[in-house]
Design an enzyme around this catalytic site. Structure first.
Site, PDB file in Angstrom:
ATOM      1  CG  ASP A   8      -1.936  -1.138   1.227  1.00  9.90           C
ATOM      2  OD1 ASP A   8      -1.778  -2.061   0.402  1.00  9.90           O
ATOM      3  OD2 ASP A   8      -2.843  -1.139   2.067  1.00  9.90           O
ATOM      4  CG  ASP A  46      -6.447  -0.264   1.108  1.00  6.94           C
ATOM      5  OD1 ASP A  46      -6.322  -1.484   1.284  1.00  6.94           O
ATOM      6  OD2 ASP A  46      -6.740   0.534   2.005  1.00  6.94           O
ATOM      7  CG  HIS A  48     -11.284   0.740  -0.153  1.00 10.18           C
ATOM      8  ND1 HIS A  48     -11.404  -0.535   0.349  1.00 10.18           N
ATOM      9  CD2 HIS A  48     -10.291   1.328   0.567  1.00 10.18           C
ATOM     10  CE1 HIS A  48     -10.528  -0.697   1.337  1.00 10.18           C
ATOM     11  NE2 HIS A  48      -9.828   0.410   1.480  1.00 10.18           N
ATOM     12  CG  HIS A  54     -12.301   0.089   4.724  1.00  8.43           C
ATOM     13  ND1 HIS A  54     -11.725  -0.624   5.748  1.00  8.43           N
ATOM     14  CD2 HIS A  54     -11.315   0.898   4.242  1.00  8.43           C
ATOM     15  CE1 HIS A  54     -10.444  -0.266   5.874  1.00  8.43           C
ATOM     16  NE2 HIS A  54     -10.176   0.655   4.972  1.00  8.43           N
ATOM     17  CG  HIS A  61      -8.560   5.100   2.665  1.00 10.55           C
ATOM     18  ND1 HIS A  61      -9.477   4.949   3.675  1.00 10.55           N
ATOM     19  CD2 HIS A  61      -8.037   3.864   2.454  1.00 10.55           C
ATOM     20  CE1 HIS A  61      -9.495   3.681   4.068  1.00 10.55           C
ATOM     21  NE2 HIS A  61      -8.642   2.995   3.340  1.00 10.55           N
ATOM     22  CE  LYS A  86      -3.848  -4.320   1.149  1.00 10.04           C
ATOM     23  NZ  LYS A  86      -4.520  -3.363   1.994  1.00 10.04           N
ATOM     24  CB  CYS A 127      -2.224  -2.642   5.292  1.00 10.95           C
ATOM     25  SG  CYS A 127      -3.961  -2.153   5.107  1.00 10.95           S
TER      26      CYS A 127
HETATM   27  C1  VGL Z   1      -4.808   0.953   6.066  1.00 12.85           C
HETATM   28  C2  VGL Z   1      -6.209   1.922   7.573  1.00 12.85           C
HETATM   29  C3  VGL Z   1      -7.278   1.705   6.754  1.00 12.85           C
HETATM   30  C4  VGL Z   1      -3.412   0.560   5.715  1.00 12.85           C
HETATM   31  C5  VGL Z   1      -5.856   0.713   5.241  1.00 12.85           C
HETATM   32  O1  VGL Z   1      -3.091   0.422   4.517  1.00 12.85           O
HETATM   33  O2  VGL Z   1      -2.616   0.358   6.626  1.00 12.85           O
HETATM   34  N1  VGL Z   1      -4.987   1.551   7.229  1.00 12.85           N
HETATM   35  N2  VGL Z   1      -7.092   1.088   5.601  1.00 12.85           N
END
Ligand code: VGL
Length: 180
Positions: A8, A46, A48, A54, A61, A86, A127
């Site tokens: 990420d 990520d 989404h 979420h 985000h 993901k 993550c």
């Molecule tokens: C993450 C919070 C929410 C991360 C992803 O990538 O660590 N943290 N979603």
């Protein structure tokens, strides 16, 4: 075989992003240098949908197609052979790269004869932690490269707890200079 897993390293987790790790930018050159030592480099993102459960827990985000979902502009993506997407279905959090929906990461690593996974990226408490724990539980010798990871809340109890939890699960902490 060893594999580098970049978790990420997306704009929304870097300074100026929706869920920034204050030192998110600092780790990018460390990861770029590290990637030169690996034949297998994978990266999760990520990804989404605009409406996601979420976002009841987090600011919006890494929405598919947005600027925030893109890799940090300085990340060298040339060696990334596989992207793991993901959090894609609007219900799952998708913290761990092992929850990616486009690829079964465990099977992918096994098919490439990987037995050691080196984890870098964002964010340490979420993550990175979940990916490292899943990796260890799935039987891979798992390293977290300490200077190639950044937290949303540096020096917080959450960050400290994340490190304690990972170590309890057999994850090994290493510095990038120690990686062969
Ligand atoms: C993450 C919070 C929410 C991360 C992803 O990538 O660590 N943290 N979603």
């Amino acid at each position: 075989m060893k594999a580098l897993l970049i978790v990420d390293v997306q704009n929304d987790f870097c300074p100026g992003g929706a869920l920034e790790a204050p030192k998110g930018g600092h780790i990018v050159p460390v990861i770029n240098k590290l990637a030169k030592k690996f034949d297998i480099v994978l990266a999760s993102r990520d990804d989404h949908p605009p409406q996601s459960d979420h976002f009841k827990k987090w600011p919006v985000h890494c929405v598919t197609g947005s600027e925030g979902a893109k890799f940090h502009k300085d990340l060298d993506t040339s060696k990334i052979e596989k992207e793991l997407l993901k959090g894609t279905d609007g219900k799952d959090d998708g913290y761990s790269a092992f929850e990616a929906k486009n690829t079964n990461l465990k099977e992918y690593l096994q098919s490439r004869d990987v037995d050691e996974v080196y984890i870098t990226g964002l964010t340490a408490e979420f993550c990175v932690k979940e990916t490292a724990i899943d990796s260890s539980r799935n039987g891979f010798r798992t390293y977290v490269v300490d200077d190639a990871v950044a937290a949303v809340q540096p020096d917080s109890d959450e960050e400290r707890d994340a490190y304690i939890e990972m170590k309890k699960e057999g994850v090994i902490m290493i510095k990038s200079s120690e990686v062969k």
